[in-house]
Design a protein around this motif. Structure first.
Motif, short mmCIF file in Angstrom:
data_model
loop_
_atom_site.label_atom_id
_atom_site.label_comp_id
_atom_site.label_asym_id
_atom_site.label_seq_id
_atom_site.Cartn_x
_atom_site.Cartn_y
_atom_site.Cartn_z
N VAL A 221 -8.31 -9.93 54.84
CA VAL A 221 -7.06 -10.04 54.08
C VAL A 221 -7.17 -11.16 53.06
CG1 VAL A 221 -4.60 -10.58 54.22
CG2 VAL A 221 -5.62 -8.98 55.85
N SER A 222 -7.73 -12.30 53.47
CA SER A 222 -7.88 -13.43 52.57
C SER A 222 -8.72 -13.07 51.35
CB SER A 222 -8.51 -14.61 53.32
OG SER A 222 -8.74 -15.69 52.44
N GLN A 223 -9.85 -12.42 51.58
CA GLN A 223 -10.74 -12.07 50.48
C GLN A 223 -10.09 -11.06 49.54
OE1 GLN A 223 -14.19 -10.77 52.66
NE2 GLN A 223 -15.09 -12.82 52.68
N GLN A 224 -9.48 -10.02 50.09
CA GLN A 224 -8.86 -9.00 49.24
C GLN A 224 -7.65 -9.54 48.50
OE1 GLN A 224 -8.13 -5.29 51.27
NE2 GLN A 224 -10.16 -5.27 52.19
N LEU A 225 -6.84 -10.33 49.16
CA LEU A 225 -5.66 -10.89 48.52
C LEU A 225 -6.06 -11.88 47.44
CD1 LEU A 225 -2.62 -11.08 48.25
CD2 LEU A 225 -2.63 -12.75 50.13
N SER A 226 -7.10 -12.63 47.68
CA SER A 226 -7.60 -13.60 46.69
C SER A 226 -7.94 -12.91 45.37
CB SER A 226 -8.85 -14.27 47.24
OG SER A 226 -8.77 -15.63 47.19
N VAL A 227 -8.58 -11.77 45.46
CA VAL A 227 -8.95 -11.02 44.25
C VAL A 227 -7.68 -10.59 43.51
CG1 VAL A 227 -10.01 -8.89 43.40
CG2 VAL A 227 -11.18 -10.26 45.14
N ILE A 228 -6.71 -10.06 44.24
CA ILE A 228 -5.46 -9.61 43.61
C ILE A 228 -4.72 -10.78 42.97
CG2 ILE A 228 -3.18 -8.61 44.05
CD1 ILE A 228 -4.54 -6.84 46.19
N LEU A 229 -4.66 -11.92 43.68
CA LEU A 229 -3.98 -13.09 43.13
C LEU A 229 -4.61 -13.52 41.81
CD1 LEU A 229 -3.43 -15.27 46.33
CD2 LEU A 229 -1.74 -13.87 45.12
#
Length: 99
Positions: free
Chosen positions: A76-84
Protein backbone atom coordinates in the motif's frame (compact mmCIF):
# COMPACT_ATOMS: atom_id res chain seq x y z
CA UNK A 1 -3.54 19.87 0.68
CA UNK A 2 -6.83 17.96 0.47
CA UNK A 3 -6.90 15.06 2.92
CA UNK A 4 -10.10 13.71 1.35
CA UNK A 5 -8.37 13.38 -2.04
CA UNK A 6 -5.52 11.54 -0.33
CA UNK A 7 -8.04 9.26 1.41
CA UNK A 8 -9.69 8.60 -1.97
CA UNK A 9 -6.35 7.61 -3.51
CA UNK A 10 -5.59 5.37 -0.52
CA UNK A 11 -9.01 3.73 -0.82
CA UNK A 12 -8.41 2.96 -4.52
CA UNK A 13 -5.13 1.24 -3.64
CA UNK A 14 -6.59 -0.60 -0.66
CA UNK A 15 -9.65 -1.83 -2.56
CA UNK A 16 -7.47 -3.27 -5.32
CA UNK A 17 -5.65 -5.33 -2.69
CA UNK A 18 -8.71 -6.53 -0.74
CA UNK A 19 -8.02 -4.05 2.06
CA UNK A 20 -9.85 -1.08 3.53
CA UNK A 21 -8.76 2.28 4.87
CA UNK A 22 -9.52 2.79 8.55
CA UNK A 23 -8.06 6.28 8.94
CA UNK A 24 -5.76 8.80 7.29
CA UNK A 25 -3.93 11.43 9.29
CA UNK A 26 -1.54 14.25 8.44
CA UNK A 27 0.80 15.35 11.23
CA UNK A 28 2.98 18.41 11.35
CA UNK A 29 5.64 18.70 14.00
CA UNK A 30 9.40 18.36 13.76
CA UNK A 31 8.62 16.50 10.55
CA UNK A 32 5.51 16.28 8.41
CA UNK A 33 4.14 12.81 7.83
CA UNK A 34 1.16 11.03 6.41
CA UNK A 35 -0.12 7.97 8.27
CA UNK A 36 -2.60 5.59 6.64
CA UNK A 37 -4.25 2.89 8.73
CA UNK A 38 -5.35 -0.21 6.83
CA UNK A 39 -7.31 -3.33 7.68
CA UNK A 40 -8.33 -6.44 5.83
CA UNK A 41 -11.92 -6.69 4.64
CA UNK A 42 -13.65 -9.41 6.72
CA UNK A 43 -14.57 -12.59 4.88
CA UNK A 44 -18.29 -13.38 4.61
CA UNK A 45 -19.53 -15.61 7.43
CA UNK A 46 -19.75 -19.30 6.60
CA UNK A 47 -23.02 -21.16 6.93
CA UNK A 48 -23.57 -21.86 10.60
CA UNK A 49 -24.98 -25.33 10.16
CA UNK A 50 -26.48 -27.69 7.63
CA UNK A 51 -29.72 -29.68 7.98
CA UNK A 52 -27.98 -32.23 10.20
CA UNK A 53 -26.68 -29.48 12.51
CA UNK A 54 -23.02 -29.69 11.44
CA UNK A 55 -20.92 -26.60 11.08
CA UNK A 56 -19.72 -25.70 7.59
CA UNK A 57 -16.31 -27.11 6.53
CA UNK A 58 -12.99 -25.33 6.87
CA UNK A 59 -14.47 -21.86 6.34
CA UNK A 60 -16.23 -21.99 9.71
CA UNK A 61 -12.94 -22.73 11.46
CA UNK A 62 -10.87 -20.10 9.61
CA UNK A 63 -10.47 -16.60 10.96
CA UNK A 64 -13.02 -14.25 9.34
CA UNK A 65 -10.67 -11.36 10.25
CA UNK A 66 -7.29 -12.21 8.70
CA UNK A 67 -4.37 -10.14 9.93
CA UNK A 68 -2.51 -7.39 8.08
CA UNK A 69 1.04 -8.36 7.14
CA UNK A 70 4.14 -6.26 6.76
CA UNK A 71 3.99 -6.93 3.02
CA UNK A 72 0.42 -5.51 2.93
CA UNK A 73 1.72 -2.29 4.50
CA UNK A 74 4.67 -2.16 2.13
CA UNK A 75 2.49 -2.74 -0.93
CA UNK A 76 0.00 0.00 0.00
CA UNK A 77 2.83 2.38 0.87
CA UNK A 78 4.60 1.86 -2.44
CA UNK A 79 1.47 2.13 -4.58
CA UNK A 80 0.09 5.12 -2.71
CA UNK A 81 3.47 6.86 -2.89
CA UNK A 82 3.36 6.71 -6.68
CA UNK A 83 -0.17 8.14 -6.77
CA UNK A 84 0.73 10.93 -4.33
CA UNK A 85 3.65 11.90 -6.58
CA UNK A 86 1.87 11.59 -9.93
CA UNK A 87 -1.31 13.39 -8.81
CA UNK A 88 0.69 15.89 -6.71
CA UNK A 89 -1.64 15.40 -3.76
CA UNK A 90 1.00 16.74 -1.36
CA UNK A 91 2.22 19.97 -2.96
CA UNK A 92 5.96 20.49 -3.21
CA UNK A 93 6.85 16.89 -2.42
CA UNK A 94 7.24 15.36 -5.89
CA UNK A 95 9.56 12.36 -5.71
CA UNK A 96 9.30 11.99 -1.93
CA UNK A 97 8.27 8.67 -0.43
CA UNK A 98 5.63 9.01 2.29
CA UNK A 99 5.44 6.34 4.96
Amino acid sequence: MDLEKIRGAAERVARSEGLEIVDVEWKVGKQRFLRVYIDRVPKPAAAISDAAGHLGGEDAASDPYPKISHSDCQLVSQQLSVILDVEELIPGQLGTRWR
